[in-house]
Write a protein that holds these residues in place. Sequence first.
Motif, PDB file in Angstrom:
ATOM      1  N   UNK A 160      49.939  48.425  41.223  1.00 17.10           N
ATOM      2  CA  UNK A 160      49.026  47.269  41.303  1.00 17.10           C
ATOM      3  C   UNK A 160      49.782  45.995  41.671  1.00 17.10           C
ATOM      4  N   UNK A 161      51.065  45.930  41.315  1.00 13.39           N
ATOM      5  CA  UNK A 161      51.865  44.787  41.719  1.00 13.39           C
ATOM      6  C   UNK A 161      51.447  43.472  41.106  1.00 13.39           C
ATOM      7  N   UNK A 162      51.340  43.422  39.770  1.00 15.51           N
ATOM      8  CA  UNK A 162      50.866  42.189  39.122  1.00 15.51           C
ATOM      9  C   UNK A 162      51.887  41.051  39.257  1.00 15.51           C
ATOM     10  N   UNK A 163      53.175  41.375  39.155  1.00 15.41           N
ATOM     11  CA  UNK A 163      54.175  40.329  39.332  1.00 15.41           C
ATOM     12  C   UNK A 163      54.158  39.806  40.762  1.00 15.41           C
ATOM     13  N   UNK A 164      54.044  40.705  41.718  1.00 17.93           N
ATOM     14  CA  UNK A 164      53.936  40.275  43.115  1.00 17.93           C
ATOM     15  C   UNK A 164      52.692  39.426  43.316  1.00 17.93           C
ATOM     16  N   UNK A 165      51.591  39.856  42.723  1.00 20.18           N
ATOM     17  CA  UNK A 165      50.359  39.084  42.837  1.00 20.18           C
ATOM     18  C   UNK A 165      50.481  37.693  42.275  1.00 20.18           C
ATOM     19  N   UNK A 166      51.178  37.572  41.139  1.00 25.48           N
ATOM     20  CA  UNK A 166      51.347  36.252  40.522  1.00 25.48           C
ATOM     21  C   UNK A 166      52.253  35.362  41.353  1.00 25.48           C
ATOM     22  N   UNK A 167      53.361  35.913  41.840  1.00 27.08           N
ATOM     23  CA  UNK A 167      54.290  35.101  42.632  1.00 27.08           C
ATOM     24  C   UNK A 167      53.645  34.653  43.946  1.00 27.08           C
ATOM     25  N   UNK A 199      45.432  34.344  38.399  1.00 25.90           N
ATOM     26  CA  UNK A 199      44.612  35.313  39.141  1.00 25.90           C
ATOM     27  C   UNK A 199      45.454  36.457  39.682  1.00 25.90           C
ATOM     28  N   UNK A 200      46.648  36.143  40.168  1.00 30.96           N
ATOM     29  CA  UNK A 200      47.517  37.190  40.691  1.00 30.96           C
ATOM     30  C   UNK A 200      48.019  38.121  39.613  1.00 30.96           C
ATOM     31  N   UNK A 201      48.324  37.582  38.428  1.00 27.47           N
ATOM     32  CA  UNK A 201      48.748  38.432  37.317  1.00 27.47           C
ATOM     33  C   UNK A 201      47.628  39.353  36.869  1.00 27.47           C
ATOM     34  N   UNK A 202      46.395  38.914  37.017  1.00 24.48           N
ATOM     35  CA  UNK A 202      45.238  39.723  36.650  1.00 24.48           C
ATOM     36  C   UNK A 202      44.945  40.808  37.689  1.00 24.48           C
ATOM     37  N   UNK A 203      44.981  40.453  38.961  1.00 19.84           N
ATOM     38  CA  UNK A 203      44.482  41.345  40.011  1.00 19.84           C
ATOM     39  C   UNK A 203      45.569  42.015  40.840  1.00 19.84           C
ATOM     40  N   UNK A 204      46.802  41.537  40.768  1.00 18.84           N
ATOM     41  CA  UNK A 204      47.856  42.161  41.543  1.00 18.84           C
ATOM     42  C   UNK A 204      47.931  41.654  42.964  1.00 18.84           C
ATOM     43  N   UNK A 205      48.840  42.225  43.720  1.00 19.50           N
ATOM     44  CA  UNK A 205      49.110  41.720  45.070  1.00 19.50           C
ATOM     45  C   UNK A 205      47.926  41.878  46.011  1.00 19.50           C
ATOM     46  N   UNK A 206      47.029  42.816  45.733  1.00 17.08           N
ATOM     47  CA  UNK A 206      45.855  43.000  46.587  1.00 17.08           C
ATOM     48  C   UNK A 206      44.843  41.882  46.482  1.00 17.08           C
ATOM     49  N   UNK A 207      45.086  40.925  45.585  1.00 18.17           N
ATOM     50  CA  UNK A 207      44.150  39.810  45.410  1.00 18.17           C
ATOM     51  C   UNK A 207      44.094  38.909  46.631  1.00 18.17           C
ATOM     52  N   UNK A 208      45.162  38.891  47.433  1.00 14.15           N
ATOM     53  CA  UNK A 208      45.322  37.835  48.431  1.00 14.15           C
ATOM     54  C   UNK A 208      45.148  38.371  49.845  1.00 14.15           C
ATOM     55  N   UNK A 209      44.432  37.635  50.703  1.00 16.13           N
ATOM     56  CA  UNK A 209      44.252  38.067  52.092  1.00 16.13           C
ATOM     57  C   UNK A 209      45.600  38.277  52.787  1.00 16.13           C
ATOM     58  N   UNK A 210      45.698  39.358  53.542  1.00 15.42           N
ATOM     59  CA  UNK A 210      46.974  39.701  54.179  1.00 15.42           C
ATOM     60  C   UNK A 210      47.460  38.594  55.101  1.00 15.42           C
ATOM     61  N   UNK A 211      46.547  37.942  55.818  1.00 16.51           N
ATOM     62  CA  UNK A 211      46.988  36.889  56.740  1.00 16.51           C
ATOM     63  C   UNK A 211      47.483  35.657  55.990  1.00 16.51           C
TER      64      UNK A 211
END
Length: 331
Positions: free
Chosen positions: A1-8, A300-312
Amino acid sequence: MGRATGAMLGLAIGDALGKRTEFLTMQEIGLLSADWRQLPLPKKAKVTDDTQMTLALARALRAALAEGPLVPLRLELPLREEFVDWWRSPDNDRAPGMTCLRSCFRLSTGRPWQDASDLGSKGCGANMRVAPLGLVRELTDQQVSGASQLQSGLTHGHPTALAASELTAFTVRWLAQGVEPTELPARLRAHAVEQRTRYDEFWLGDLSTRDHFGSPEEFIARGWDECLRTLDRLDAALAAGELDADPCERTGAGWVAEEAFATALLCFLLLPDDPVAAVRRAAVSSGDSDSLACLAGAFAGARHGEGAWPADWVDRIEYREELLAFGALWD
């Protein structure tokens, strides 16, 4: 899920969104985007000192943990070096806070960090950068508590800055651990009450003696009491549920640490399942928009992971490679 990546990634994305709107009125922001839900990320997604100082803390934390378990001196030495390097850097041109600049100058002279700290400042520079401490899973709660206050204290020694930094770090930690957003207000309040008179001399040394105001327990209680009052405002704002209102009108503009924490958390809790909307709501605000959106993005990133953010968005965020490297390290 990549929560740390999502948060950063989230904190940098929020920072870049808010960079564009900081210091603007709501009317002026409306000229950029008539609907806050559509606020675009700039094509050159430059960040502010919020992300720069977060990465400074992340680098210091990585260096400290490479030497063994996290203890005060093991963190303070690389963190002092990173903060001074940031202060001297030509890239430090993103409207940095004056408290950070003055304190980093004093740190550069080699004096004890307690003497370099500004005990009169509770600015949001204390907690805009603290998210990495919530993402390292092997840290104990005691280490997160002490280290979050220590990193604040190097620049912002006000007891409210210390307490708000700890609350911010634990919010990131709990969300990364899978705690439900609806549980956060009660957990945070219970934590604040439990910590209210706990002055951690192991991590803070004799910082409280610079204040000349009562005992160490009285010193730290002032900060937790302010945070508890801010949590009251958060509860009232969540009960009102006014999604289209300027969040700064409810929980504060965010120039100080406890308001930055509460208003960023408000934006996230109003939109717990829509991370992009949460950072946009924080960025479209009348206060310290970059710090508010930075913290909302971390939550939000810690909750949802790296997939939270649009790739672009991820592709064009400044410091992308370093953000992803830390996310991979802590995931």
